[in-house]
Design a protein around this motif. Structure first.
Motif, mmCIF file in Angstrom:
data_model
loop_
_atom_site.group_PDB
_atom_site.id
_atom_site.type_symbol
_atom_site.label_atom_id
_atom_site.label_comp_id
_atom_site.label_asym_id
_atom_site.label_seq_id
_atom_site.Cartn_x
_atom_site.Cartn_y
_atom_site.Cartn_z
ATOM 1 N N LYS A 1 -18.447 85.412 101.132
ATOM 2 C CA LYS A 1 -19.543 85.093 102.043
ATOM 3 C C LYS A 1 -20.854 85.054 101.267
ATOM 4 C CE LYS A 1 -16.878 84.967 105.599
ATOM 5 N NZ LYS A 1 -16.573 83.706 106.276
ATOM 6 N N MET A 2 -21.788 84.221 101.770
ATOM 7 C CA MET A 2 -23.023 84.038 101.024
ATOM 8 C C MET A 2 -23.932 85.246 101.085
ATOM 9 S SD MET A 2 -24.042 80.061 101.536
ATOM 10 C CE MET A 2 -23.568 79.953 103.264
ATOM 11 N N ALA A 3 -24.030 85.881 102.245
ATOM 12 C CA ALA A 3 -24.920 87.037 102.364
ATOM 13 C C ALA A 3 -24.658 87.744 103.664
ATOM 14 C CB ALA A 3 -26.378 86.607 102.291
ATOM 15 N N GLY A 4 -24.736 89.071 103.623
ATOM 16 C CA GLY A 4 -24.644 89.845 104.843
ATOM 17 C C GLY A 4 -25.965 89.826 105.570
ATOM 18 N N SER A 5 -25.966 90.301 106.816
ATOM 19 C CA SER A 5 -27.166 90.245 107.639
ATOM 20 C C SER A 5 -28.287 91.107 107.084
ATOM 21 C CB SER A 5 -26.830 90.691 109.066
ATOM 22 O OG SER A 5 -26.290 92.009 109.047
ATOM 23 N N SER A 6 -27.945 92.128 106.287
ATOM 24 C CA SER A 6 -28.967 93.028 105.761
ATOM 25 C C SER A 6 -29.495 92.590 104.401
ATOM 26 C CB SER A 6 -28.403 94.452 105.653
ATOM 27 O OG SER A 6 -27.296 94.467 104.761
ATOM 28 N N THR A 7 -28.906 91.535 103.843
ATOM 29 C CA THR A 7 -29.304 91.075 102.519
ATOM 30 C C THR A 7 -30.092 89.777 102.627
ATOM 31 O OG1 THR A 7 -27.261 91.988 101.624
ATOM 32 C CG2 THR A 7 -28.474 90.438 100.221
ATOM 33 N N PRO A 8 -31.263 89.695 102.011
ATOM 34 C CA PRO A 8 -32.037 88.443 102.062
ATOM 35 C C PRO A 8 -31.261 87.301 101.408
ATOM 36 C CG PRO A 8 -33.370 90.257 101.206
ATOM 37 C CD PRO A 8 -31.966 90.750 101.265
ATOM 38 N N TRP A 9 -31.341 86.130 102.025
ATOM 39 C CA TRP A 9 -30.664 84.949 101.471
ATOM 40 C C TRP A 9 -31.611 84.297 100.467
ATOM 41 C CZ3 TRP A 9 -30.586 79.885 100.312
ATOM 42 C CH2 TRP A 9 -29.352 79.248 100.190
ATOM 43 N N ILE A 10 -31.235 84.323 99.201
ATOM 44 C CA ILE A 10 -32.078 83.760 98.148
ATOM 45 C C ILE A 10 -31.219 82.880 97.248
ATOM 46 C CG2 ILE A 10 -33.527 84.252 96.134
ATOM 47 C CD1 ILE A 10 -34.324 86.865 97.452
ATOM 48 N N GLY A 11 -31.702 81.695 96.977
ATOM 49 C CA GLY A 11 -30.990 80.793 96.086
ATOM 50 C C GLY A 11 -31.967 79.941 95.298
ATOM 51 N N SER A 12 -31.423 79.186 94.334
ATOM 52 C CA SER A 12 -32.273 78.388 93.463
ATOM 53 C C SER A 12 -31.615 77.049 93.153
ATOM 54 C CB SER A 12 -32.554 79.145 92.158
ATOM 55 O OG SER A 12 -33.386 78.410 91.306
ATOM 56 N N ALA A 13 -32.452 76.050 92.920
ATOM 57 C CA ALA A 13 -31.959 74.725 92.550
ATOM 58 C C ALA A 13 -33.023 74.022 91.718
ATOM 59 C CB ALA A 13 -31.630 73.897 93.798
ATOM 60 N N TYR A 14 -32.615 72.965 91.043
ATOM 61 C CA TYR A 14 -33.532 72.159 90.253
ATOM 62 C C TYR A 14 -33.588 70.746 90.830
ATOM 63 C CZ TYR A 14 -33.748 75.724 86.599
ATOM 64 O OH TYR A 14 -33.971 76.893 85.908
ATOM 65 N N LEU A 15 -34.811 70.265 91.060
ATOM 66 C CA LEU A 15 -35.029 68.913 91.562
ATOM 67 C C LEU A 15 -35.539 68.062 90.404
ATOM 68 C CD1 LEU A 15 -35.149 67.003 94.039
ATOM 69 C CD2 LEU A 15 -37.522 67.758 94.369
ATOM 70 N N PHE A 16 -34.741 67.040 90.025
ATOM 71 C CA PHE A 16 -35.102 66.140 88.931
ATOM 72 C C PHE A 16 -35.748 64.889 89.516
ATOM 73 C CE2 PHE A 16 -32.128 68.944 87.060
ATOM 74 C CZ PHE A 16 -32.239 68.873 85.682
ATOM 75 N N LEU A 17 -36.924 64.553 89.023
ATOM 76 C CA LEU A 17 -37.675 63.404 89.519
ATOM 77 C C LEU A 17 -37.962 62.442 88.380
ATOM 78 C CD1 LEU A 17 -40.304 65.432 91.568
ATOM 79 C CD2 LEU A 17 -38.253 64.339 92.474
ATOM 80 N N GLN A 18 -37.783 61.152 88.645
ATOM 81 C CA GLN A 18 -38.081 60.142 87.635
ATOM 82 C C GLN A 18 -38.622 58.901 88.331
ATOM 83 O OE1 GLN A 18 -34.753 58.959 85.192
ATOM 84 N NE2 GLN A 18 -35.903 57.341 84.155
ATOM 85 N N SER A 19 -39.716 58.364 87.831
ATOM 86 C CA SER A 19 -40.229 57.099 88.342
ATOM 87 C C SER A 19 -39.452 55.958 87.708
ATOM 88 C CB SER A 19 -41.719 56.959 88.033
ATOM 89 O OG SER A 19 -42.157 55.642 88.309
#
Length: 307
Positions: A1-19
């Motif tokens: 499971k991703m997180a219990g009710s007592s644990t803050p849900w925290i995650g990270s990702a990278y957004l790649f941008l190119q013109s």
């Protein structure tokens, strides 16, 4: 499971941008001390649009890795991450960022390619499986605190003011306060909603938003006077500030007056949202003595050539 009710849900990702435009290099713009605040502001607003909140997603660092601008994102609530993923999947984030970059940098178009990664996972390949994307993002805990430069840019946005002359010759500093980043209300930047009605030629009319039919009639009938109307709307719409109108004139010159007028009013509608009301357009038409066109939009006479 991703997180219990007592644990803050925290995650990270990278957004790649190119013109995809060879003349627009996002890393170079971000590395420029003059342009960096404008690019950052566009990123901040687009991300806020994607989650519906200025605090929905946090930028930890912006990396310049030519030709990509890479934004490290931190999510603190699963629902915010879901909103972001849907906005990304549906293309709303891309459209929003393109629009905000155009406005912040005062250029006509910023074609973008985007890619989203969490660790070694390419999330673009699994966007239809939202829960799987969430799991990948949740597994990637942020590996850093917010970069000092990001904090400084945030403070810049919060603290600096927008200076505007009486004639609305807008002198916008690169960093505007967050509360000023939304287009101002016609009532001198008031936060109050638009009036529900207005008076034209002694008659009262509902102050509705501009409809597609209004949009097409305006573009068809305003002819070469579209720039004058645009400059009148410019007084209460930062999205039309110089040199945007002249750029639209050049960009759509081959398509003709209809397309130029259509694109100008489209810019107004997209930037102002619910505040793009018929009252504001009618006032701009009155200011330029385009009374017949105003009457046409309000249904006061049958279709005629306005000029």
């Amino acid at each position: 499971k991703m997180a219990g009710s007592s644990t803050p849900w925290i995650g990270s990702a990278y957004l790649f941008l190119q013109s995809t435009c060879k003349t627009i290099m996002l890393p170079s713009l971000y590395e420029s001390s003059q342009k960096k605040p404008s690019v950052f502001r566009a990123l901040k607003l687009a991300l806020a649009d994607s989650t519906g909140s200025m605090n929905g997603v946090d930028m930890l660092k912006v990396h310049c890795s030519h030709p990509h601008l890479i934004v490290q994102l931190k999510f603190c609530k699963q629902e915010n991450c879901r909103r972001f993923l849907r906005s990304y999947r549906e293309g709303a984030l891309q459209r929003s960022l393109q629009s905000h970059l155009q406005l912040s940098l005062a250029i006509t178009t910023v074609p973008l390619e985007m890619e989203l990664k969490a660790g070694s996972e390419h999330l673009d390949n699994m966007l239809k499986d939202e829960d799987r994307c969430l799991e990948c993002i949740y597994r990637e805990k942020p590996d850093r605190l917010r970069d000092e430069e990001i904090t400084e840019l945030e403070e810049c946005l919060k603290n600096l003011t927008v200076q505007q002359s009486i004639n609305n010759n807008v002198a916008v500093k690169d960093c505007a306060p967050l509360k000023s980043l939304s287009p101002p209300n016609p009532s001198q930047g008031s936060s109050h909603p638009p009036p529900v009605s207005f008076i034209f030629q002694g008659q009262q009319f509902d102050n509705r938003t501009i409809t597609p039919d209004d949009h097409q009639k305006f573009a068809k009938l305003v002819s070469k006077r579209w720039k004058q109307v645009g400059r009148s709307l410019q007084k209460s719409c930062r999205a039309l500030r110089d040199p945007v109108i002249d750029n639209l004139d050049l960009e759509y010159d081959r398509e003709g007056l209809y397309e130029q007028a259509y694109q100008m009013l489209l810019r107004f509608i997209q930037s102002e949202g619910k505040k793009a009301t018929i009252a504001r357009l009618i006032a701009a038409l009155e200011e330029n003595s385009l009374i017949s066109l105003a009457e046409e939009l309000l249904g006061l006479h049958s279709n005629e050539d306005c000029f």
